[in-house]
Design an enzyme around this catalytic site. Structure first.
Site, PDB file in Angstrom:
ATOM      1  N   LYS A 130       0.849  -1.198   0.000  1.00 44.50           N
ATOM      2  CA  LYS A 130       0.000   0.000   0.000  1.00 44.50           C
ATOM      3  C   LYS A 130       0.880   1.242   0.000  1.00 44.50           C
ATOM      4  O   LYS A 130       0.732   2.128  -0.843  1.00 44.50           O
ATOM      5  CB  LYS A 130      -0.895   0.019   1.232  1.00 44.50           C
ATOM      6  CG  LYS A 130      -1.564   1.390   1.473  1.00 44.50           C
ATOM      7  CD  LYS A 130      -2.432   1.434   2.697  1.00 44.50           C
ATOM      8  CE  LYS A 130      -1.699   1.702   3.967  1.00 44.50           C
ATOM      9  NZ  LYS A 130      -1.387   3.102   4.252  1.00 44.50           N
ATOM     10  N   ASN A 131       1.831   1.302   0.926  1.00 42.37           N
ATOM     11  CA  ASN A 131       2.651   2.514   1.045  1.00 42.37           C
ATOM     12  C   ASN A 131       3.680   2.623  -0.067  1.00 42.37           C
ATOM     13  O   ASN A 131       4.243   3.696  -0.295  1.00 42.37           O
ATOM     14  CB  ASN A 131       3.304   2.561   2.428  1.00 42.37           C
ATOM     15  CG  ASN A 131       2.261   2.702   3.524  1.00 42.37           C
ATOM     16  OD1 ASN A 131       1.112   3.042   3.238  1.00 42.37           O
ATOM     17  ND2 ASN A 131       2.646   2.431   4.754  1.00 42.37           N
TER      18      ASN A 131
ATOM     19  N   CYS B   5      -5.331  12.252  12.213  1.00 43.73           N
ATOM     20  CA  CYS B   5      -5.841  10.926  11.843  1.00 43.73           C
ATOM     21  C   CYS B   5      -6.454  10.365  13.113  1.00 43.73           C
ATOM     22  O   CYS B   5      -6.575  11.044  14.118  1.00 43.73           O
ATOM     23  CB  CYS B   5      -4.712  10.038  11.320  1.00 43.73           C
ATOM     24  SG  CYS B   5      -3.540   9.621  12.592  1.00 43.73           S
TER      25      CYS B   5
ATOM     26  N   ARG C 269      -0.936  14.864  12.816  1.00 46.57           N
ATOM     27  CA  ARG C 269       0.069  14.385  11.845  1.00 46.57           C
ATOM     28  C   ARG C 269       0.677  15.626  11.196  1.00 46.57           C
ATOM     29  O   ARG C 269       0.236  16.100  10.173  1.00 46.57           O
ATOM     30  CB  ARG C 269      -0.600  13.483  10.804  1.00 46.57           C
ATOM     31  CG  ARG C 269      -1.287  12.234  11.361  1.00 46.57           C
ATOM     32  CD  ARG C 269      -0.342  11.126  11.747  1.00 46.57           C
ATOM     33  NE  ARG C 269       0.301  10.517  10.613  1.00 46.57           N
ATOM     34  CZ  ARG C 269      -0.206   9.510   9.910  1.00 46.57           C
ATOM     35  NH1 ARG C 269      -1.406   9.063  10.192  1.00 46.57           N
ATOM     36  NH2 ARG C 269       0.443   8.995   8.894  1.00 46.57           N
ATOM     37  N   PRO C 270       1.718  16.227  11.837  1.00 45.01           N
ATOM     38  CA  PRO C 270       2.271  17.483  11.318  1.00 45.01           C
ATOM     39  C   PRO C 270       2.899  17.314   9.930  1.00 45.01           C
ATOM     40  O   PRO C 270       3.272  16.210   9.547  1.00 45.01           O
ATOM     41  CB  PRO C 270       3.351  17.830  12.352  1.00 45.01           C
ATOM     42  CG  PRO C 270       3.652  16.580  13.067  1.00 45.01           C
ATOM     43  CD  PRO C 270       2.410  15.732  13.028  1.00 45.01           C
TER      44      PRO C 270
ATOM     45  N   LEU D 144       7.860  19.476   8.200  1.00 41.23           N
ATOM     46  CA  LEU D 144       9.108  19.102   7.493  1.00 41.23           C
ATOM     47  C   LEU D 144       8.901  19.135   5.974  1.00 41.23           C
ATOM     48  O   LEU D 144       9.794  19.527   5.222  1.00 41.23           O
ATOM     49  CB  LEU D 144       9.569  17.717   7.940  1.00 41.23           C
ATOM     50  CG  LEU D 144       9.978  17.596   9.405  1.00 41.23           C
ATOM     51  CD1 LEU D 144      10.229  16.151   9.765  1.00 41.23           C
ATOM     52  CD2 LEU D 144      11.217  18.442   9.690  1.00 41.23           C
TER      53      LEU D 144
ATOM     54  N   ASP E 218       3.972   0.580  12.190  1.00 44.02           N
ATOM     55  CA  ASP E 218       2.789  -0.024  11.566  1.00 44.02           C
ATOM     56  C   ASP E 218       2.580  -1.473  11.978  1.00 44.02           C
ATOM     57  O   ASP E 218       1.591  -2.084  11.574  1.00 44.02           O
ATOM     58  CB  ASP E 218       2.886   0.056  10.038  1.00 44.02           C
ATOM     59  CG  ASP E 218       2.814   1.474   9.543  1.00 44.02           C
ATOM     60  OD1 ASP E 218       3.122   1.719   8.367  1.00 44.02           O
ATOM     61  OD2 ASP E 218       2.478   2.357  10.345  1.00 44.02           O
TER      62      ASP E 218
ATOM     63  N   ARG F 224      -8.672  -0.467   3.684  1.00 46.05           N
ATOM     64  CA  ARG F 224      -7.749   0.559   3.173  1.00 46.05           C
ATOM     65  C   ARG F 224      -6.378  -0.042   2.901  1.00 46.05           C
ATOM     66  O   ARG F 224      -5.656   0.421   2.026  1.00 46.05           O
ATOM     67  CB  ARG F 224      -7.590   1.688   4.204  1.00 46.05           C
ATOM     68  CG  ARG F 224      -8.826   2.506   4.439  1.00 46.05           C
ATOM     69  CD  ARG F 224      -8.536   3.714   5.292  1.00 46.05           C
ATOM     70  NE  ARG F 224      -7.400   4.478   4.748  1.00 46.05           N
ATOM     71  CZ  ARG F 224      -6.948   5.602   5.310  1.00 46.05           C
ATOM     72  NH1 ARG F 224      -7.494   6.063   6.411  1.00 46.05           N
ATOM     73  NH2 ARG F 224      -5.936   6.255   4.783  1.00 46.05           N
TER      74      ARG F 224
HETATM   75  C1  EPZ Z   1       4.133   6.942   6.498  1.00 49.36           C
HETATM   76  O1  EPZ Z   1       3.350   8.005   7.020  1.00 49.36           O
HETATM   77  C2  EPZ Z   1       3.178   5.771   6.351  1.00 49.36           C
HETATM   78  N1  EPZ Z   1       2.099   6.110   5.431  1.00 49.36           N
HETATM   79  C3  EPZ Z   1       2.588   5.387   7.709  1.00 49.36           C
HETATM   80  O2  EPZ Z   1       1.812   4.205   7.518  1.00 49.36           O
HETATM   81  C4  EPZ Z   1       3.731   5.056   8.665  1.00 49.36           C
HETATM   82  O3  EPZ Z   1       3.181   4.798   9.951  1.00 49.36           O
HETATM   83  C5  EPZ Z   1       4.705   6.235   8.740  1.00 49.36           C
HETATM   84  O4  EPZ Z   1       5.175   6.575   7.412  1.00 49.36           O
HETATM   85  C6  EPZ Z   1       5.925   5.910   9.600  1.00 49.36           C
HETATM   86  O5  EPZ Z   1       6.597   4.831   9.074  1.00 49.36           O
HETATM   87  C7  EPZ Z   1       2.326   6.037   4.107  1.00 49.36           C
HETATM   88  O6  EPZ Z   1       3.402   5.694   3.670  1.00 49.36           O
HETATM   89  C8  EPZ Z   1       1.177   6.386   3.226  1.00 49.36           C
HETATM   90  P1  EPZ Z   1       6.239  10.116   8.709  1.00 49.36           P
HETATM   91  P2  EPZ Z   1       3.976   9.500   7.082  1.00 49.36           P
HETATM   92  O7  EPZ Z   1       6.243  11.441   8.051  1.00 49.36           O
HETATM   93  O8  EPZ Z   1       4.817   9.752   5.909  1.00 49.36           O
HETATM   94  C9  EPZ Z   1       6.633  13.157  12.310  1.00 49.36           C
HETATM   95  C10 EPZ Z   1      -0.095   2.844   7.635  1.00 49.36           C
HETATM   96  O9  EPZ Z   1      -0.666   2.318   8.594  1.00 49.36           O
HETATM   97  N2  EPZ Z   1       6.561  14.223  11.302  1.00 49.36           N
HETATM   98  O10 EPZ Z   1       7.356   9.176   8.437  1.00 49.36           O
HETATM   99  O11 EPZ Z   1       2.879  10.445   7.376  1.00 49.36           O
HETATM  100  C11 EPZ Z   1       5.328  12.391  12.478  1.00 49.36           C
HETATM  101  O12 EPZ Z   1       4.451  13.056  13.362  1.00 49.36           O
HETATM  102  C12 EPZ Z   1       0.379   4.277   7.732  1.00 49.36           C
HETATM  103  O13 EPZ Z   1       0.154   2.262   6.545  1.00 49.36           O
HETATM  104  C13 EPZ Z   1       6.733  15.549  11.686  1.00 49.36           C
HETATM  105  O14 EPZ Z   1       6.933  15.845  12.859  1.00 49.36           O
HETATM  106  O15 EPZ Z   1       4.880   9.371   8.397  1.00 49.36           O
HETATM  107  C14 EPZ Z   1       5.812  11.077  13.036  1.00 49.36           C
HETATM  108  O16 EPZ Z   1       6.022  11.204  14.431  1.00 49.36           O
HETATM  109  C15 EPZ Z   1       0.008   4.918   9.049  1.00 49.36           C
HETATM  110  N3  EPZ Z   1       6.669  16.531  10.742  1.00 49.36           N
HETATM  111  C16 EPZ Z   1       7.172  10.885  12.351  1.00 49.36           C
HETATM  112  O17 EPZ Z   1       7.557  12.174  11.854  1.00 49.36           O
HETATM  113  C17 EPZ Z   1       6.459  16.241   9.414  1.00 49.36           C
HETATM  114  O18 EPZ Z   1       6.428  17.180   8.580  1.00 49.36           O
HETATM  115  C18 EPZ Z   1       7.140   9.917  11.186  1.00 49.36           C
HETATM  116  O19 EPZ Z   1       6.109  10.330  10.304  1.00 49.36           O
HETATM  117  C19 EPZ Z   1       6.281  14.892   9.037  1.00 49.36           C
HETATM  118  C20 EPZ Z   1       6.346  13.892   9.996  1.00 49.36           C
END
Ligand code: EPZ
Length: 420
Positions: free
Chosen positions: A22-23, A116, A121-122, A125, A304, A396
């Site tokens: 999916k991802n 979510c 979900r900031p 970055l 995950d 999903r």
């Molecule tokens: C991806 O989400 C995945 N989704 C998520 O899978 C997965 O849990 C996550 O990566 C972590 O591995 C998809 O790939 C579609 P991140 P993403 O940005 O990109 C913080 C599932 O169940 N952060 O790596 O949104 C954030 O809050 C889903 O399949 C900031 O602070 O995750 C988190 O603590 C759920 N500022 C950490 O980074 C930002 O601008 C990692 O988030 C972005 C992120």
């Protein structure tokens, strides 16, 4: 609305073909924005989130058609630079179109994704990285408005390793004028696969698979065909399922290199695991041993898989601790597991699981994708019947989960219901 009716107590045995990630799909589908033309993305999972991303790209003018696991996208007629709230609110990964839209059109208007099921979900970055590449970013009425006459190369360090932000910034940098150096970039397999696809499209990226990406911007890219990598999270979910029920299953169409942490942890709790080229055999003939787990970025234990691991630890005779360092508040599955009789205490970003108590079936509610998976796993070992509501959450991210589990010997049925 559908619900699952699950009768617990059946061991698992047989073979299961793991679907495309999916991802992985959600990372490479936005890349089709970068170069107009026809793409054939194979091994695409048949999932709600893929349909949502397809509808979003379609709303911008691209042609998207999923035949089985073959996704055909033609972005020749892509004409919009806007990702409307109606799509983004359904799936935060829609935000991954921001970077490519900016790179293609010099502007983008993308709805802020909001939170979510489990919390904020900031996207700071994502925005900081695009600003470093020369974009002017404003927030107006819940939308990100990004503009850049010409993106330029830059150095950018991700304060936190972020999958989505790495994808967005990388997809903008490949068409920027000059060289970019991204440090502390995410190295999740889905991001590495995206980088490889961009190179096939004509991008110049060094350091793929490492946290340091050196990107030399090019003037244009061209469309390609690409195979989606196997879903490591789906695979981990089935591996944990048999670790809970007992039995022996073979997972086909997996990449074991993406599952080293999961294999190690399951061996630690007593599983026998044979790893071959693209399949993994998992056998379990006893109760799992309690084992603490802490999530981290790849190649550590994935967040995950946290909820599914919690379900497994409910089977272990003794206490264990789970700490989620990626999403500190990702514990929406706990109250529902407690409805099945689970003994779990939450403190900050950790859960103490008092394992070994026999779970008993009840009606439980899905809240998010991986929480739903954890409830399905718990229902497989609960005494009696469990009804899981709102299974659209699980649709999903898991392609044909009930068919796959039935083929492995589980007793699970999808039933229409008015209950929401
Ligand atoms: C991806 O989400 C995945 N989704 C998520 O899978 C997965 O849990 C996550 O990566 C972590 O591995 C998809 O790939 C579609 P991140 P993403 O940005 O990109 C913080 C599932 O169940 N952060 O790596 O949104 C954030 O809050 C889903 O399949 C900031 O602070 O995750 C988190 O603590 C759920 N500022 C950490 O980074 C930002 O601008 C990692 O988030 C972005 C992120």
């Amino acid at each position: 609305m559908d619900k699952f009716v699950i009768e617990g107590g059946h061991k698992l045995a047989g073979r299961v073909k793991i679907s495309g990630a999916k991802n992985g799909s959600l990372a490479i589908m936005p890349a089709t924005i970068l170069a107009p033309g026809a793409y054939h993305l194979t091994n695409t999972p048949n999932l709600r989130d893929v349909w949502t991303m397809s509808r979003l790209l379609g709303s911008m003018g691209s042609f998207c058609e999923l035949n089985g696991n073959d996704l055909f996208i033609d972005s020749t007629n892509l004409s919009s630079f806007e990702a409307p709230y109606e799509h983004v609110k359904k799936m935060r990964a829609s935000f991954y179109v921001l970077g490519p839209l900016l790179a293609r059109w010099g502007q983008a208007k993308v709805s802020l994704p909001g939170g979510c099921a489990w919390g904020p979900r900031p996207v700071d970055l994502h925005l900081k990285g695009l600003e470093r590449l020369g974009a002017k970013v404003d927030v107006e009425k819940g939308y990100i408005m990004a503009k850049a006459k010409q993106l330029h190369g830059a150095k950018f360090h991700f304060d936190i390793s972020s999958v989505g932000a790495t994808g967005n910034v990388m997809m903008a940098a490949v068409l920027a004028k000059g060289t970019s150096l991204l440090t502390n970039a995410a190295i999740e397999p889905e991001i590495t696969a995206l980088a490889r696809m961009l190179v096939k499209m004509g991008a110049k990226i060094n350091g793929i698979g490492t946290t340091m990406l050196e990107i030399e911007g090019v003037h244009e890219l061209h469309p390609v065909d690409e195979e989606t990598i196997p879903d490591r999270i789906e695979a981990a979910t089935y591996m944990i399922a048999v670790a809970m029920t007992g039995g022996k299953i073979e997972l086909q169409n997996v990449n074991p290199y993406h599952l080293t942490a999961v294999v190690a942890k399951l061996e630690e709790v007593g599983c026998t695991i044979d790893v071959n080229n693209n399949n993994i055999v998992v056998e379990m003939d006893k109760d799992p041993i309690p084992s603490d787990m802490t999530t981290s970025v790849y190649p550590g234990m994935p967040t995950d898989v946290q909820a599914q691991w919690m379900a497994l630890m409910l089977r272990a005779k003794g206490d264990s601790r789970i700490t989620d360092n990626v999403y500190r508040d990702r514990f929406k599955h706990v109250p529902e597991l407690q409805r099945l009789g689970a003994k779990i205490e939450l403190t900050d970003n950790s859960a103490i699981i008092r394992g070994g108590k026999q779970l008993s079936g009840a009606t439980v509610m899905s809240s998010d994708l991986r929480a739903s998976a954890s409830l399905v796993l718990a229902a497989l070992v609960a005494e009696g019947t469990t009804e899981l509501l709102r299974v659209y959450h699980i649709d999903r991210g898991y392609d044909s989960i009930e068919e796959k589990l039935v083929s492995l010997g589980a007793n699970i049925k999808r039933v229409k219901t008015d209950l929401i």
